[in-house]
Design an enzyme around this catalytic site. Sequence first.
Site, short mmCIF file in Angstrom:
data_model
loop_
_atom_site.label_atom_id
_atom_site.label_comp_id
_atom_site.label_asym_id
_atom_site.label_seq_id
_atom_site.Cartn_x
_atom_site.Cartn_y
_atom_site.Cartn_z
N CYS A 103 37.52 40.76 36.95
CA CYS A 103 38.63 40.60 36.02
C CYS A 103 38.30 41.21 34.65
CB CYS A 103 39.02 39.13 35.91
SG CYS A 103 40.64 38.88 35.18
N HIS A 143 39.95 38.04 41.52
CA HIS A 143 38.88 37.04 41.46
C HIS A 143 38.37 36.72 42.87
CE1 HIS A 143 39.19 35.71 37.19
NE2 HIS A 143 40.41 36.22 37.31
N GLU A 200 35.85 35.13 43.73
CA GLU A 200 35.25 33.79 43.83
C GLU A 200 36.26 32.77 44.36
OE1 GLU A 200 36.88 33.90 39.58
OE2 GLU A 200 36.05 35.29 41.06
#
Length: 206
Positions: free
Chosen positions: A5, A131, A133
């Site tokens: 990001c 993202h 994650e």
Amino acid sequence: FLGLCLGLQSAVIEFARNVCGLSGANSVEFDEATPHPVIALMDSQLGVEDKGGTMRLGNWPCRLLPGTRAAEIYDDLLVYERHRHRFEVNPHYRGQLETNGLVCSGISPDNRLVEMIEIPDHPFFLASQFHPELTSRPNRPNPLFREFVAAAVAAVVTEAFIAAVRSPAVGAFVRFVTVVMVPAVMLIVLATVPGKVAARNPVGWV
């Protein structure tokens, strides 16, 4: 390097300044008066005044460029990843960035938003606007994390091997194996080869 990001945006700013020579390049989020706004507010965000939950959110498609590290990592040319951002790589600078060697390896299907970047001649330099994650699990990491860790481990092992070879003791052993042992083994192998082959090339492998 793995940027996520804002990490992608920071990498683009650094690349614009130090590779493209765009002095003062920045994100308008940090400097509204920057002479080179390589990171700009998305068109869909220009009229947004209420900042609560109005980012580009959720699962969005990303088209990967064939032959890139990103496509190799995902083993696919279309992936879906989750987003949370308001700013993007300014499309007006994309051509200049690519001309100077930055590969935009992930793009939105409408060819407007840069979703991933990479530097081809780097051991591992990737960044994503999304993202990863958010889709990782302890037993099922996102491919970007999996390959980043693998590249880091490989780099550490390679550095350790080079350091060991450069040490006097190991270096002497390697030279002994290369100069003495390998030719000796080859001679023994040749001696066991049937007569016609051995006679034609008795020491040709040494």
